[in-house]
Design a protein around this motif. Sequence first.
Motif: not given
Length: 245
Positions: A156-157, A160, A165-169, A185
């Motif tokens: 998910t993000t 943005v 952009t912060f992406v969470n896995t 990040w």
Amino acid sequence: MANDVAYYDEFAQIYQEYTEKLGRVSEAAATATFLERYSRGGSALELGIGNGRVAIPLSERGVKVQGIDNSEKMLKLLAMRTDMVKASKGNIADFSSERRYDLVYCVYDTFMLLLSRDEQIACLRCAAEVLNERGVLVLEVRVPDLEGFVNGQKITTALVDNENTFVNTEIHDAVNQNLFLSVLWFSGTSVRRFPERVRYVYHQEVDTMAECVGLVLAERWGDWMRGAFTAGSKRHISVYSRATL
Ligand SMILES: C[S@@+](CC[C@H](N)C(=O)[O-])C[C@H]1O[C@@H](n2cnc3c(N)ncnc32)[C@H](O)[C@@H]1O
């Protein structure tokens, strides 16, 4: 086993900037206002105090705040920001104090950083033991969101904008109720990765664990402005008092 201390030692470099970008710094005043009411102008102990994001505004409201954290670097950040809040190195699942507090609190999902049911109960037991007779425990815990996993994985993000952009896995370990998370990040041409593991827990399980140590749910809210906790709430703010009151 709890998360490696090194994780937050690493995260300390960016903690201020990260929490600012995700709106957690601007929220701290409302958090402190909420907590001030339960400390009744007396004393408070924060579990996983970090850089004092909440402890500092709470102490500025006249509450005597102390804290525990297991990351030297987070404690250094706190010490650089204030000398009004005393904090020591320790494990929130294994601590004791001669002192008795009006309020013990653990916010920003820190409770989920304890990776087993036993550790989470141990934390609640330690907290219950250091509360004075009318003292309360306040927890802020994220509501688990297990929708959207495909083959045990989800991306998910979190934010943005034009620069970040912060992406969470996330990887789901259903047997242990654990999630292996990474924050990626992206900023300019660089990307940094911050891994973390949590044990997710639903609000009613927290209530049951609290009952095991002699605490009962007194109030539950959906946000720091005392909004209702509903089926759509992303977190709960739960207030526990002694069962015998
Ligand atoms: C999500 S941060 C929250 C910091 C601060 N409470 C706030 O709201 O900004 C979690 C904090 O808990 C600390 N922590 C994690 N596990 C811990 C443990 N087992 N014992 C003590 N501190 C712990 C970390 O070092 C970090 O400072």
